[in-house]
Design an enzyme around this catalytic site. Structure first.
Site: not given
Lengths: 547, 432
Positions: A281, A284, A301, A321, A360, A363, A368, A505
């Site tokens: 990140e 980037e 994230c 990102s 999560k 996710e 993908e 988190c």
């Protein structure tokens, strides 16, 4: 100075700050009034009525959560009339609640069951009226059991006023009242981001994480599988709570030892891939600044946040990102880089992650997320599930000695440790950028809260003459405000961190029950304690990476 | 609707004003709008003081002193204020607001305008229940007529004061007659009650200080202003001045709407105003105050219609509905009907009301079906007490009132239902 008021509590004159509710005032003086719909971080609802007390001069009982203490007020919290009323209300709730306590996910930490025990309810005299509606198991993250719902409204409140996602709402009236998504749809059919904050505040077992413990046991029991586990930073400041420790107790070493006892072949650290995320990140961001890319760049994230922007601001996706989340970077690396190094076939690898997060679970199942040719992360356990699986394995957390993560994916700079708290990801990435550009260590970032927007903070950093403005928002209600500014072209930020859950988190939807803002603060303090070490480590990393 | 109004020279609602198709000219020919003319040239506070001196209390059921409520709105620092006329009239057996709006709409509009002048409001709403479409039409026509005559709208009667009135139609919920649920409903939210405090006088419609009054209360104002507080106090009693509109129904000879001075006994209402029992029957019970009121036996009927004496006997005057039952009526069937009504109308927000009514409904159903045990009557009483003691709003508390009074006076009927199935069966036949 706060004005004080005096009132009579069960015959004793006591003094409290003005503006307190009878419930809070009584708690300060050692009298715990029962409650169900009350939540310290939410607006007063006064739905459940188990907190009723007698106030002299009032014909009916009053709800202590909603009634402020006034000077000279005479309050009684315990009388035959109050006891009978509270017991009756509890009985009325039980008559509409499945009597499945032994097999309930909340067995042991159900607020309703605690009250039943405290009030000595031994019999439910009413007619059992609970429905037998189907469960909502439409998502990989959450299970909604409408039969257990006591209509307290805590989930709807967090969904509407904190996250502002507006998924759960109280529908219909009278005995048909139901807290559910619109038009009776399932959670998968609506724009639910699966953040799990509803599950976190539910006093009973009406909405909870989908339990993946069986999947993990099956992998651990399979001799053909090489099972590795990764642990997110925010879990180490909360797992000890599952075993009775105070919020904010750091238990990294014990956590590693416990996971090893469960039988994982390797115990790794998500901090490893969080370091990778920082580098990704950071670079980037530099690239975007240098080449005129889409700014502000926003962190990626938090899977709840990703789902949120996809549903609500699909035209703003280029701001994200391109970096994967640490969990998914870990999964991909484990099944490629690590598998190759360890001489293991990727299909024989099983990657478990321990996360503070229900999103999560969603996710890791996204189509993908299959860089290794297989699902990169096979199963996700929340902090709460980890507590349960450890108890099933008979691991006595209190007597464990501390152990170290395994190499190589357990080695980290420690920089990522601050990922768990709001602003942490951005700070870590900014330090990368700063060191690369200036060759110096970034001094302390002075964040200031954005005026009128609680939960959003911003800072300005001087990057060799270029002023860079950054912001961090936590909780989707705050994210929404930032996104509306960005969409309207009114935000002059270069870099924005967004975390779906309040506090980041450490306040995730998969954290131990009782995650209030006060508990979040205690966990954040521990994370910030790491920050000093983090800076030293980062300095080391950059000097090292230049070689 | 069978309607007759008791008439004497000292009444607030004068018979001479009633018209099938009310016109402004007719209302004015009997001194209508004289009070407004007189008040608009004076200090608005005078209105509040006069109403306070007259001892006018809210006629919707809660009996809150009207002058005090106005004072609270007037004293608020917020300049934008509203006046809302609560015309949701959802209480079963109540038809007084419908009568006022259908036949003397201008008396209501004049009262509202006076109230608005007193509290400093420029906008008013009449929240009329969805089930009264023809009343809504009458009120709309009347508002148009008053506006055309300069009695509503900008610069009323050439003075600086401006006030507009709009009709807001309810959507069919009984609970929306509760003032805070009414506000939620008007704001486009779910018709559920709000926490009090803050009261509507501080934080009402759109968060602005709001005066919410019942139709009858507002319709009282113009007569009090034009004839004075001492005249008003000459009606009724010192505890409860003035008159009350009573919706008399059930097994009486002359059902209808009566204007009754406070101090009249309930027996007088039935015997004198209602012409006694229909077909020579005898009184078994009287339901006072509508579904949310109480059920009382004949020996309680010497109680006078007065706030204090009714309160002492646990009688709720409420909206003024009096439903008389003869010996052929079953108390259980009556209570069953009310519980079903409340169960349908409960918003479901709070536990005692939602679950208490659900259980009460089941028990009464079992009682009527002859399946209940004696211990369930005790349970019913306990659930009822919980509703009365702990429900969030007046709906649940009042649902408890009606049950508890029937248990107090007619417990035997509940117990009999548990004992003798033959009797039970016969009673059901009679009820049907």
């Amino acid at each position: 100075m706060m004005k004080l008021v005096h009132f009579e509590l069960n015959g004793q004159i006591v003094e409290v700050n003005q503006g307190l509710s009878i419930m809070d005032a009584a708690r300060q003086h050692g009298v715990k009034i029962p409650s169900l719909c009350h939540h310290p971080d939410q607006r007063v609802k006064a739905n459940c009525r188990v907190c009723v007390v007698e106030v002299e001069g009032q014909r009916n009982l009053v709800s202590s959560c909603s009634t402020p203490v006034t000077e000279g007020m005479k309050v009684r919290t315990n009388s035959p009339r109050i006891r009978e009323t509270v017991q009756t209300i509890l009985e009325l709730i039980f008559a509409n609640h499945p009597q499945e306590c032994l097999t309930c996910v909340r067995n042991g930490n159900c607020e309703l069951r605690h009250l039943a025990a405290d009030y000595g309810i031994r019999e439910v005299k009413g007619e059992m009226t609970c429905a037998n509606a189907p469960l909502d198991i439409s998502t990989p993250s959450l299970v909604r059991n409408p039969n257990k719902c006591i209509k307290c409204g805590r989930c709807a409140e967090v969904c509407h006023h904190v996250q502002q996602t507006g998924i759960l709402y109280s529908h219909y009236r009278s005995v048909d009242v139901s807290v559910e998504p619109e038009y009776g749809k399932s959670l998968a059919e609506v724009a639910c981001v699966l953040c799990g904050q509803c599950a976190s505040v539910c006093p009973v077992g009406a909405i909870h994480e989908r339990d993946d413990i069986k999947k993990v046991w099956a992998a651990l029991d399979d001799p053909e599988k090489h099972v590795v586990v990764q642990v997110a930073p925010a879990v180490r400041v909360s797992i000890a709570e599952e075993f009775g420790s105070a919020p904010g107790t750091i238990a990294t070493g014990k956590l590693v030892a416990a996971l090893r006892k469960l039988g994982f072949d390797r115990v790794f650290d998500t901090d490893f891939s969080a370091d990778v995320t920082i580098m990704e990140e950071g670079h980037e961001l530099l690239h975007r600044i240098k080449t005129g890319g889409v700014l502000p760049m926003i962190t990626s994230c938090s899977p709840g946040w990703i789902k949120y922007i996809e549903h609500n601001f699909p035209d703003q996706l280029p701001h994200l990102s391109t970096a994967k989340s640490p969990q998914q970077m870990f999964g991909a690396l484990a099944k490629t880089y690590y598998a190759k190094r360890a001489g293991i076939q990727a299909e024989n690898m099983y990657v478990v992650s321990i996360m503070p997060c229900t999103a999560k679970k969603f996710e890791c199942q996204r189509p993908e997320m299959k860089d290794s040719g297989f699902q990169d992360v096979d199963a996700v356990l929340t902090t709460r599930e980890l507590g349960r699986i450890l108890k099933q394995a008979g691991v006595d957390f209190s007597v464990l000695s501390e152990e170290e993560f395994d190499a190589p994916m357990g080695i980290s700079t420690g920089a990522a440790a601050i990922f768990g708290a709001t602003g942490g990801v951005m700070e870590a990435a900014l330090r990368t950028v700063y060191e690369v550009v200036t060759g110096k260590e970034l001094p302390n970032i002075e964040f200031t809260p954005v005026r009128g927007m609680e939960g959003i903070k911003e800072a300005e950093i001087d990057l060799s003459g270029t002023k860079v403005k950054v912001a961090a928002a936590h909780g989707l209600g705050n994210a929404k405000q930032v996104m509306e500014l960005i969409k309207a072209g009114q935000a002059d930020y270069t870099f924005v961190e967004i975390m779906a859950c309040p506090g980041g988190c450490i306040g995730g939807g998969g954290q131990p029950y009782g995650t209030t803002n006060a508990v979040r603060k205690q966990r954040i303090e521990k994370c910030n304690g790491w920050a000093k070490d983090v800076r030293n480590f980062l300095h080391y990393v950059f000097n090292y990476s230049k070689l | 609707m069978l309607t007759a109004l008791h008439h004497n020279n000292d009444s607030v609602f004068r018979l001479s004003l009633f018209q099938e198709f009310p016109t402004l000219m007719h209302y004015q020919s009997f001194g209508g709008y004289e009070a407004l003319k007189q008040a608009l040239t004076g200090n608005p506070v005078n209105i509040i003081e006069t109403l306070a001196a007259a001892g006018l209390r809210g006629r919707g059921g809660a009996a809150f002193p009207t002058g005090l409520k106005m004072q609270m709105v007037r004293n608020n620092a917020e300049p934008v204020r509203y006046v809302i006329c609560n015309a949701d009239e959802g209480e079963p057996g109540t038809f007084k607001d419908r009568f006022i709006m259908s036949h003397i709409p201008f008396q209501l509009l004049e009262g509202m305008t006076l109230a608005a002048y007193a509290v400093g409001a420029r906008k008013g709403y009449i929240y009329i229940r969805h089930e009264y479409p023809e009343v809504q039409d009458t009120m709309r026509r009347s508002i148009a007529a008053a506006s055309a005559a300069g009695l509503l709208g900008k610069n009323i009667l050439g003075q600086e004061f401006s006030f507009e009135v709009e009709i807001f139609s309810g959507a069919g919920s009984y609970l929306c007659g509760e003032e805070t649920a009414l506000l939620s409903s008007m704001e486009g939210k779910k018709g559920r009650p709000r926490l009090k405090p803050p009261y509507p006088t501080q934080y009402g419609l759109w968060g602005k200080p709001t005066l919410i009054n019942n139709v009858e209360t507002l319709a009282n104002i113009s007569m009090i202003i034009s004839r004075g507080a001492s005249w008003y106090r000459s009606l009724g009693t010192s505890d409860s001045p003035g008159t009350k509109l009573i919706s008399l129904s059930g097994d009486v000879a002359r059902r209808g709407l009566y204007e009754v001075p406070f101090g009249t006994t309930f027996r007088e209402m039935i015997e004198e105003y209602g012409g006694g029992m229909k077909e020579g029957g005898s009184i078994k019970a009287v339901n006072i105050g509508g579904a949310s009121g109480v059920v009382v036996p004949p020996w309680e009927l010497d109680c006078t219609l007065e706030y204090q004496s009714c309160q002492e006997r646990g009688i709720t005057i409420g909206s003024g509905a009096v439903f008389v039952m003869n010996e052929s009526r079953s108390i259980l069937a009556n209570v069953h009907n009310r519980v079903e009504f409340f169960l349908h109308e409960s918003c479901g927000k709070c536990t005692p009301c939602r679950e208490g009514l659900r259980q009460a409904g089941r028990i009464i159903h079992r009682l009527i079906a002859g399946e209940a045990e004696l211990s369930e009557v005790d349970n019913l009483e306990r659930y009822t007490r919980a509703m009365q003691n702990a429900a969030f709003c007046g709906l649940g508390q009042a649902a408890g009132n009606s049950l508890i009074s029937s248990l107090r006076y007619f417990r035997q009927e509940y117990e009999e239902a548990c004992l003798d199935s033959t009797q039970r069966f016969e009673r059901r036949e009679v009820t049907a």
